[in-house]
Design a protein around this motif. Structure first.
Motif, PDB file in Angstrom:
ATOM      1  N   ARG A  13      72.263  60.066   5.400  1.00  0.00           N
ATOM      2  CA  ARG A  13      70.497  60.517   6.066  1.00  0.00           C
ATOM      3  C   ARG A  13      70.058  59.488   6.588  1.00  0.00           C
ATOM      4  NH1 ARG A  13      75.187  63.536   5.774  1.00  0.00           N
ATOM      5  NH2 ARG A  13      74.868  65.530   4.758  1.00  0.00           N
ATOM      6  N   TYR A  14      69.686  58.621   7.328  1.00  0.00           N
ATOM      7  CA  TYR A  14      69.069  58.275   7.419  1.00  0.00           C
ATOM      8  C   TYR A  14      68.312  57.819   8.875  1.00  0.00           C
ATOM      9  CZ  TYR A  14      67.743  53.113   8.847  1.00  0.00           C
ATOM     10  OH  TYR A  14      67.269  51.813  10.058  1.00  0.00           O
ATOM     11  N   ALA A  15      66.472  57.832   9.371  1.00  0.00           N
ATOM     12  CA  ALA A  15      66.060  57.570  10.266  1.00  0.00           C
ATOM     13  C   ALA A  15      66.683  58.992  11.895  1.00  0.00           C
ATOM     14  CB  ALA A  15      66.972  56.981  11.860  1.00  0.00           C
ATOM     15  N   GLY A  16      66.600  60.326  11.142  1.00  0.00           N
ATOM     16  CA  GLY A  16      66.328  61.068  11.455  1.00  0.00           C
ATOM     17  C   GLY A  16      68.006  62.045  11.279  1.00  0.00           C
ATOM     18  N   LEU A  17      69.124  61.432  10.958  1.00  0.00           N
ATOM     19  CA  LEU A  17      70.623  61.685  11.590  1.00  0.00           C
ATOM     20  C   LEU A  17      70.755  62.098  10.090  1.00  0.00           C
ATOM     21  CD1 LEU A  17      71.684  57.701  13.494  1.00  0.00           C
ATOM     22  CD2 LEU A  17      70.492  60.055  14.070  1.00  0.00           C
ATOM     23  N   GLU A  18      71.880  63.161  10.412  1.00  0.00           N
ATOM     24  CA  GLU A  18      72.942  63.163   9.231  1.00  0.00           C
ATOM     25  C   GLU A  18      73.949  62.515   9.968  1.00  0.00           C
ATOM     26  OE1 GLU A  18      72.656  67.157   7.312  1.00  0.00           O
ATOM     27  OE2 GLU A  18      69.922  67.266   7.802  1.00  0.00           O
ATOM     28  N   LYS A  19      74.717  62.008   9.044  1.00  0.00           N
ATOM     29  CA  LYS A  19      76.260  61.578   9.973  1.00  0.00           C
ATOM     30  C   LYS A  19      76.985  61.685   8.520  1.00  0.00           C
ATOM     31  CE  LYS A  19      74.673  60.497  13.906  1.00  0.00           C
ATOM     32  NZ  LYS A  19      76.101  61.824  15.307  1.00  0.00           N
ATOM     33  N   GLY A  20      78.224  62.304   8.449  1.00  0.00           N
ATOM     34  CA  GLY A  20      79.266  62.189   6.843  1.00  0.00           C
ATOM     35  C   GLY A  20      78.460  63.341   6.509  1.00  0.00           C
ATOM     36  N   THR A  21      78.832  63.042   5.204  1.00  0.00           N
ATOM     37  CA  THR A  21      78.324  64.460   3.954  1.00  0.00           C
ATOM     38  C   THR A  21      77.838  63.600   2.799  1.00  0.00           C
ATOM     39  OG1 THR A  21      80.709  65.183   2.656  1.00  0.00           O
ATOM     40  CG2 THR A  21      80.119  66.349   4.719  1.00  0.00           C
ATOM     41  N   LEU A  22      77.079  64.236   2.208  1.00  0.00           N
ATOM     42  CA  LEU A  22      77.005  64.212   0.533  1.00  0.00           C
ATOM     43  C   LEU A  22      77.871  63.928  -0.183  1.00  0.00           C
ATOM     44  CD1 LEU A  22      73.326  65.347   0.410  1.00  0.00           C
ATOM     45  CD2 LEU A  22      73.921  63.298   1.028  1.00  0.00           C
TER      46      LEU A  22
END
Length: 324
Positions: free
Chosen positions: A211-220
């Motif tokens: 969760r960075y720079a408005g992105l959502e990559k992968g899952t928590l």
């Protein structure tokens, strides 16, 4: 901190390197360069590629195209004792395969052709029973990602991470990264080229669990699993950290820098053979990069020993400087 970097570099004969430290708000709170190295000097980062490759695959999982339990049998059509190797085995280097294969250094072939060669080599151990650090595991994992997305690895990396993070086209995977040769059979475990400033964005994404720079990559959940050793009872075979005398174990594409790897570590790292060493510490609220591209003859005492020892000795100084 600055005095330690300067003195260690001088003692080892290292004339070109840098360090940058970022706080949890992504502010660069410390930077120091030695010699002609700059934060924008793009270098071959070797095994620092591994955590980036893991992030790409985490995002393929987020999209529902793979899971950590996906097998080589299901995705690649492998048979026999190799068919039960899962993505979890591959990302944790516990697949039981031979950890290296000459095909990973061959420029004129494709990743698919290399993985077909890896598939013919007899297993070293049953999956999940033995840890061997090496390049074959991620080569196979990347091929699984290629098959389910119908994209080449470099296209997948570019679309998943490089373009969204504003990284230029030169930040890409090569078969031979120091010579910038070969992109059809990229060395997924060690072929990326990046500068410290470029890599900082990739490391920030991992630090913030995708969760960075408005992105959502992968899952928590995947980033949580990254910090844990999935098979704590494995026999440890090839382990560069072990050879240096460190007790650290391995999670999913990351070294676990703590004494509780089975339950999780706040600090993880992914140092490379040429000295480039990124790490993060979520408890101490920072991430950092030692930047360099050294050859074997550049350092007295060995490149990896120099960078990894420096990283581990800098950690308490950074914590103190940040007031943690």
């Amino acid at each position: 901190m600055g005095a330690m970097v300067t003195s260690r570099a001088a003692a080892a004969g290292v004339t070109s390197m840098g360090i940058a430290v970022y706080d949890s708000q992504d502010r660069k709170v410390y930077e120091q360069m030695v010699g002609d190295f700059t934060p924008d000097t793009r270098v071959a980062i070797a095994s620092s590629s591994k955590m980036v490759s893991g992030t790409v695959i985490f995002d393929v999982i987020r999209q529902g195209l793979l899971s950590l339990d996906s097998t080589t049998g299901q995705v690649l059509g492998w048979t026999g004792d190799k068919a039960n190797i899962t993505l979890r085995h591959l990302l944790s280097f516990t697949s039981g395969m031979e950890p290296s294969n000459p095909c990973t250094t061959r420029v004129g072939i494709t990743l698919a052709e290399c993985v077909a060669q890896i598939a013919t080599v007899p297993m070293k151990a049953p999956p999940g029973t033995r840890f061997d650090y090496g390049s074959t595991h991620l080569q196979v994992a990347a091929r699984m990602a290629e098959v389910v997305t119908n994209k080449t690895w470099n296209t997948l990396f570019t679309q998943t991470l490089a373009t969204p993070l504003g990284l230029p086209s030169g930040v890409t995977y090569y078969t031979a990264p120091t010579q910038q040769l070969g992109t059809t059979n990229p060395l997924v475990a060690g072929g990326l080229r990046a500068s410290m400033n470029e890599y900082a964005k990739l490391l920030a994404l991992v630090y913030h669990r995708g969760r960075y720079a408005g992105l959502e990559k992968g899952t928590l959940a995947l980033f949580a699993l990254q910090t844990r050793e999935p098979y704590p009872s494995v026999v440890v075979g090839n382990s560069p950290y072990g050879e240096l005398g460190y007790p650290y174990r391995y999670g999913l594409t990351a070294w676990l820098e703590c004494t509780t790897p089975a339950t999780g570590c706040d600090s993880i790292s992914t140092p490379g053979a040429f000295g480039f060493t990124p790490w993060l510490d979520r408890h101490a609220n920072y991430y950092a990069i030692l930047g360099m591209q050294l050859g074997g003859g550049d350092v007295s005492g060995g490149v990896v020993a120099f960078s990894v020892d420096l990283e581990n000795d800098l950690k308490p100084l950074i914590e103190t400087a940040l007031g943690n």
